[in-house]
Design a protein around this motif. Structure first.
Motif, PDB file in Angstrom:
ATOM      1  N   LEU A 148       0.600  -0.859   0.298  1.00 55.53           N
ATOM      2  CA  LEU A 148       0.171  -0.404   0.049  1.00 55.53           C
ATOM      3  C   LEU A 148       0.974   1.146  -0.087  1.00 55.53           C
ATOM      4  CD1 LEU A 148      -2.880  -0.759   2.161  1.00 55.53           C
ATOM      5  CD2 LEU A 148      -2.593  -0.580  -0.247  1.00 55.53           C
ATOM      6  N   TYR A 149       2.039   1.341   0.689  1.00 52.88           N
ATOM      7  CA  TYR A 149       2.697   2.052   0.739  1.00 52.88           C
ATOM      8  C   TYR A 149       3.287   3.069  -0.291  1.00 52.88           C
ATOM      9  CZ  TYR A 149       7.039   5.370   1.614  1.00 52.88           C
ATOM     10  OH  TYR A 149       7.683   6.347   2.371  1.00 52.88           O
ATOM     11  N   THR A 150       3.691   2.265  -0.994  1.00 47.69           N
ATOM     12  CA  THR A 150       4.828   1.744  -2.537  1.00 47.69           C
ATOM     13  C   THR A 150       3.612   2.405  -3.803  1.00 47.69           C
ATOM     14  OG1 THR A 150       5.949  -0.085  -2.191  1.00 47.69           O
ATOM     15  CG2 THR A 150       5.887   0.261  -4.480  1.00 47.69           C
ATOM     16  N   ILE A 151       2.076   1.423  -3.481  1.00 43.92           N
ATOM     17  CA  ILE A 151       1.545   1.790  -4.712  1.00 43.92           C
ATOM     18  C   ILE A 151       0.765   4.079  -4.165  1.00 43.92           C
ATOM     19  CG2 ILE A 151      -1.031   1.704  -4.968  1.00 43.92           C
ATOM     20  CD1 ILE A 151      -0.788  -1.192  -4.384  1.00 43.92           C
ATOM     21  N   GLN A 152       0.524   3.742  -2.698  1.00 43.01           N
ATOM     22  CA  GLN A 152       0.595   5.265  -2.611  1.00 43.01           C
ATOM     23  C   GLN A 152       1.650   6.540  -3.658  1.00 43.01           C
ATOM     24  OE1 GLN A 152      -0.437   5.250   1.513  1.00 43.01           O
ATOM     25  NE2 GLN A 152      -2.253   4.473   0.926  1.00 43.01           N
ATOM     26  N   SER A 153       2.667   6.013  -3.306  1.00 43.07           N
ATOM     27  CA  SER A 153       3.914   6.568  -2.827  1.00 43.07           C
ATOM     28  C   SER A 153       4.254   6.616  -5.377  1.00 43.07           C
ATOM     29  CB  SER A 153       5.680   6.213  -3.289  1.00 43.07           C
ATOM     30  OG  SER A 153       5.402   6.006  -1.848  1.00 43.07           O
ATOM     31  N   ILE A 154       3.880   5.833  -6.162  1.00 43.36           N
ATOM     32  CA  ILE A 154       3.901   5.778  -7.163  1.00 43.36           C
ATOM     33  C   ILE A 154       2.373   6.840  -7.444  1.00 43.36           C
ATOM     34  CG2 ILE A 154       3.405   4.059  -9.605  1.00 43.36           C
ATOM     35  CD1 ILE A 154       4.817   2.312  -8.038  1.00 43.36           C
ATOM     36  N   TRP A 155       1.043   6.646  -7.293  1.00 43.07           N
ATOM     37  CA  TRP A 155       0.389   7.557  -7.456  1.00 43.07           C
ATOM     38  C   TRP A 155       0.569   8.479  -7.369  1.00 43.07           C
ATOM     39  CZ3 TRP A 155      -3.568   9.973  -4.154  1.00 43.07           C
ATOM     40  CH2 TRP A 155      -4.904  10.468  -5.647  1.00 43.07           C
ATOM     41  N   HIS A 156       0.965   8.719  -6.195  1.00 50.86           N
ATOM     42  CA  HIS A 156       1.399  10.565  -6.078  1.00 50.86           C
ATOM     43  C   HIS A 156       2.547  10.931  -6.411  1.00 50.86           C
ATOM     44  CE1 HIS A 156       2.855  13.856  -3.138  1.00 50.86           C
ATOM     45  NE2 HIS A 156       2.137  13.840  -2.752  1.00 50.86           N
ATOM     46  N   ASP A 157       3.511  10.632  -6.999  1.00 55.60           N
ATOM     47  CA  ASP A 157       4.827  11.384  -6.876  1.00 55.60           C
ATOM     48  C   ASP A 157       5.395  10.732  -8.800  1.00 55.60           C
ATOM     49  OD1 ASP A 157       4.693  12.371  -4.823  1.00 55.60           O
ATOM     50  OD2 ASP A 157       6.241  11.098  -3.751  1.00 55.60           O
ATOM     51  N   ALA A 158       4.153  10.404  -9.208  1.00 59.16           N
ATOM     52  CA  ALA A 158       5.122   9.382 -10.918  1.00 59.16           C
ATOM     53  C   ALA A 158       4.914  10.605 -11.695  1.00 59.16           C
ATOM     54  CB  ALA A 158       4.341   8.627 -10.931  1.00 59.16           C
ATOM     55  N   GLY A 159       3.865  10.736 -11.990  1.00 65.68           N
ATOM     56  CA  GLY A 159       2.791  11.862 -12.678  1.00 65.68           C
ATOM     57  C   GLY A 159       4.176  12.995 -12.453  1.00 65.68           C
ATOM     58  N   TRP A 160       4.944  13.349 -11.513  1.00 64.20           N
ATOM     59  CA  TRP A 160       5.304  14.790 -11.034  1.00 64.20           C
ATOM     60  C   TRP A 160       6.772  14.423 -11.605  1.00 64.20           C
ATOM     61  CZ3 TRP A 160       4.489  19.559 -10.460  1.00 64.20           C
ATOM     62  CH2 TRP A 160       5.167  20.329 -10.051  1.00 64.20           C
ATOM     63  N   GLY A 161       7.645  13.605 -11.347  1.00 61.93           N
ATOM     64  CA  GLY A 161       8.495  12.949 -11.703  1.00 61.93           C
ATOM     65  C   GLY A 161       8.376  12.675 -13.103  1.00 61.93           C
ATOM     66  N   MET A 215      18.076   5.824   3.397  1.00 65.14           N
ATOM     67  CA  MET A 215      17.747   6.301   4.740  1.00 65.14           C
ATOM     68  C   MET A 215      16.650   7.331   5.513  1.00 65.14           C
ATOM     69  SD  MET A 215      19.023   3.733   7.157  1.00 65.14           S
ATOM     70  CE  MET A 215      20.442   2.437   6.155  1.00 65.14           C
ATOM     71  N   ASP A 216      16.029   7.692   3.943  1.00 66.20           N
ATOM     72  CA  ASP A 216      15.247   9.174   4.005  1.00 66.20           C
ATOM     73  C   ASP A 216      13.887   9.203   3.681  1.00 66.20           C
ATOM     74  OD1 ASP A 216      14.327  11.443   5.572  1.00 66.20           O
ATOM     75  OD2 ASP A 216      15.397  13.072   3.598  1.00 66.20           O
ATOM     76  N   LEU A 217      12.833   8.640   4.442  1.00 63.58           N
ATOM     77  CA  LEU A 217      11.666   8.275   3.815  1.00 63.58           C
ATOM     78  C   LEU A 217      10.809   9.722   4.248  1.00 63.58           C
ATOM     79  CD1 LEU A 217      10.940   4.187   4.547  1.00 63.58           C
ATOM     80  CD2 LEU A 217      11.533   5.367   3.054  1.00 63.58           C
ATOM     81  N   SER A 218       9.648   9.238   3.838  1.00 63.79           N
ATOM     82  CA  SER A 218       8.243  10.225   3.799  1.00 63.79           C
ATOM     83  C   SER A 218       7.809   9.621   4.983  1.00 63.79           C
ATOM     84  CB  SER A 218       7.285  10.150   2.634  1.00 63.79           C
ATOM     85  OG  SER A 218       6.400  11.735   2.909  1.00 63.79           O
ATOM     86  N   PHE A 219       8.347  10.870   6.543  1.00 61.59           N
ATOM     87  CA  PHE A 219       7.785  10.952   7.694  1.00 61.59           C
ATOM     88  C   PHE A 219       6.507  10.814   7.900  1.00 61.59           C
ATOM     89  CE2 PHE A 219       6.120  12.659  11.192  1.00 61.59           C
ATOM     90  CZ  PHE A 219       6.398  12.036  12.266  1.00 61.59           C
ATOM     91  N   ASP A 220       5.977  11.408   6.589  1.00 60.88           N
ATOM     92  CA  ASP A 220       4.383  12.161   6.608  1.00 60.88           C
ATOM     93  C   ASP A 220       4.378  10.552   6.470  1.00 60.88           C
ATOM     94  OD1 ASP A 220       4.626  14.613   8.145  1.00 60.88           O
ATOM     95  OD2 ASP A 220       4.185  15.620   5.758  1.00 60.88           O
ATOM     96  N   HIS A 221       3.983  10.645   4.885  1.00 60.39           N
ATOM     97  CA  HIS A 221       3.473   9.034   5.112  1.00 60.39           C
ATOM     98  C   HIS A 221       3.397   7.826   5.776  1.00 60.39           C
ATOM     99  CE1 HIS A 221       3.312   6.248   0.884  1.00 60.39           C
ATOM    100  NE2 HIS A 221       1.877   6.521   1.380  1.00 60.39           N
ATOM    101  N   VAL A 222       4.505   7.699   6.354  1.00 60.15           N
ATOM    102  CA  VAL A 222       4.724   6.578   6.491  1.00 60.15           C
ATOM    103  C   VAL A 222       3.956   6.474   8.729  1.00 60.15           C
ATOM    104  CG1 VAL A 222       6.557   5.184   8.161  1.00 60.15           C
ATOM    105  CG2 VAL A 222       6.782   6.143   6.058  1.00 60.15           C
ATOM    106  N   PHE A 223       3.796   7.734   8.976  1.00 60.11           N
ATOM    107  CA  PHE A 223       3.615   8.004  10.385  1.00 60.11           C
ATOM    108  C   PHE A 223       2.083   7.356   9.934  1.00 60.11           C
ATOM    109  CE2 PHE A 223       1.556  11.200  13.442  1.00 60.11           C
ATOM    110  CZ  PHE A 223       2.167   9.921  14.873  1.00 60.11           C
ATOM    111  N   LEU A 224       1.007   8.395   9.131  1.00 59.82           N
ATOM    112  CA  LEU A 224      -0.279   7.739   8.912  1.00 59.82           C
ATOM    113  C   LEU A 224      -0.704   6.691   8.515  1.00 59.82           C
ATOM    114  CD1 LEU A 224      -0.664  11.396   7.163  1.00 59.82           C
ATOM    115  CD2 LEU A 224      -1.676  11.303   9.221  1.00 59.82           C
ATOM    116  N   MET A 225       0.072   6.471   8.062  1.00 63.72           N
ATOM    117  CA  MET A 225      -0.283   4.426   7.642  1.00 63.72           C
ATOM    118  C   MET A 225       0.348   3.767   8.859  1.00 63.72           C
ATOM    119  SD  MET A 225      -1.584   3.920   4.540  1.00 63.72           S
ATOM    120  CE  MET A 225      -0.647   2.816   4.432  1.00 63.72           C
TER     121      MET A 225
END
Length: 285
Positions: A148-161, A215-225
């Motif tokens: 779920l974390y990976t799918i959300q990251s793809i949906w959130h950031d792939a287009g901008w990348g 070592m630097d992941l999105s804190f907001d994302h991990v914390f909320l999940m």
């Protein structure tokens, strides 16, 4: 024109680095930097000897690997596909649709995921039940946290990348495509032999920078999940720093963990850049 940007990095990036000194102290806010006693590498010894270190390292690396393997190539593929679209109106529409999620906060993204995946009326579980299956509590199941974390990251950031890759593709010499067409090369062959080699330097640079975020992941994302049920796979260094530093008041120890993260990322950037140069790429310096 450079002054605001330079001041930003000096004030908010470089000056705060001086605070890393408390990683070698038993820092007391009332005593300050100068009055707090020095303890040397005591906090580093605690970090590397505690059982939580291996758990945090495993969880952090696993999330990084998931993102590296699945999320990193998606913007490249999207850029290649968008570059092949000839209808400009349709192309701009698709670009807008895939860019929009980037402007949503992780609070919104995780909330949308909860509404879709909840067992109490979620569209996904309703669909599973209608197909004869059983409900799955995705948000509480530890086995589903990383996917779920990976799918959300793809949906959130792939287009901008895709912006960077589309800009790189625009810089490829068009005469190469014309020559390839004359030689009878298909569009797929042109992508493989012209487009991809043309943007290879950009891909390598972004790959090196990506490795630096190991070592630097999105804190907001991990914390909320994360929650009590998936804590065993959701606890990473970022959330650990929050729990022991902000909530626990262990400022010196949390700074030690943060310093370890930064040094590990720096080392990985140097190693990745050196490997890229050995393979004949330009690297980032």
């Amino acid at each position: 024109m450079m002054i605001p940007g330079v001041l930003y990095f000096i004030i908010f990036r470089y000056l705060p680095m001086l605070g890393n000194v408390i990683a070698f102290q038993d820092f007391q806010p009332f005593l300050g930097f100068s009055g707090s006693p020095w303890v040397g590498l005591k906090h580093f010894h605690r970090l590397f000897t505690e059982d939580t270190f291996l758990v945090l390292l495993r969880n952090t690396l696993m999330l990084f690997v998931y993102g590296f393997v699945f999320a990193f190539p998606i913007p490249i593929l999207l850029a290649l596909m968008l570059n092949e679209v000839r209808k400009q109106l349709f192309k701009r529409f698709i670009q807008t649709v895939i860019y929009l999620p980037h402007f949503l906060s992780w609070v919104v993204v995780v909330s949308l995921s909860y509404l879709m995946l909840t067992t109490e009326g979620g569209i996904v579980n309703n669909l599973l039940v209608s197909l004869g299956g059983n409900k799955i509590n995705f948000m509480l199941d530890a086995a589903w946290f990383r996917p779920l974390y990976t799918i959300q990251s793809i949906w959130h950031d792939a287009g901008w990348g895709t912006i960077i890759y589309l800009a790189a593709i625009a810089g490829v010499d068009t005469s190469l495509y014309e020559a390839a067409e004359i030689d009878g090369a298909s569009r797929l062959r042109q992508v493989w032999h012209i487009t991809l080699p043309g943007i290879r330097n950009v891909v390598v640079i972004l790959l090196i920078l990506k490795v630096g975020d190991i070592m630097d992941l999105s804190f907001d994302h991990v914390f909320l999940m994360s929650n009590a049920m998936n804590r065993g796979v959701a606890d990473v260094f970022d959330t650990y720093i929050y729990s022991i530093g902000v909530l626990g008041g262990q400022f010196s120890y949390s700074t030690t963990v943060g310093l370890f993260k930064s040094v590990a990322g720096l080392i990985m950037v140097f190693l990745a850049n050196r490997l890229a140069k050995k393979l004949g790429e330009e690297g980032i310096w």
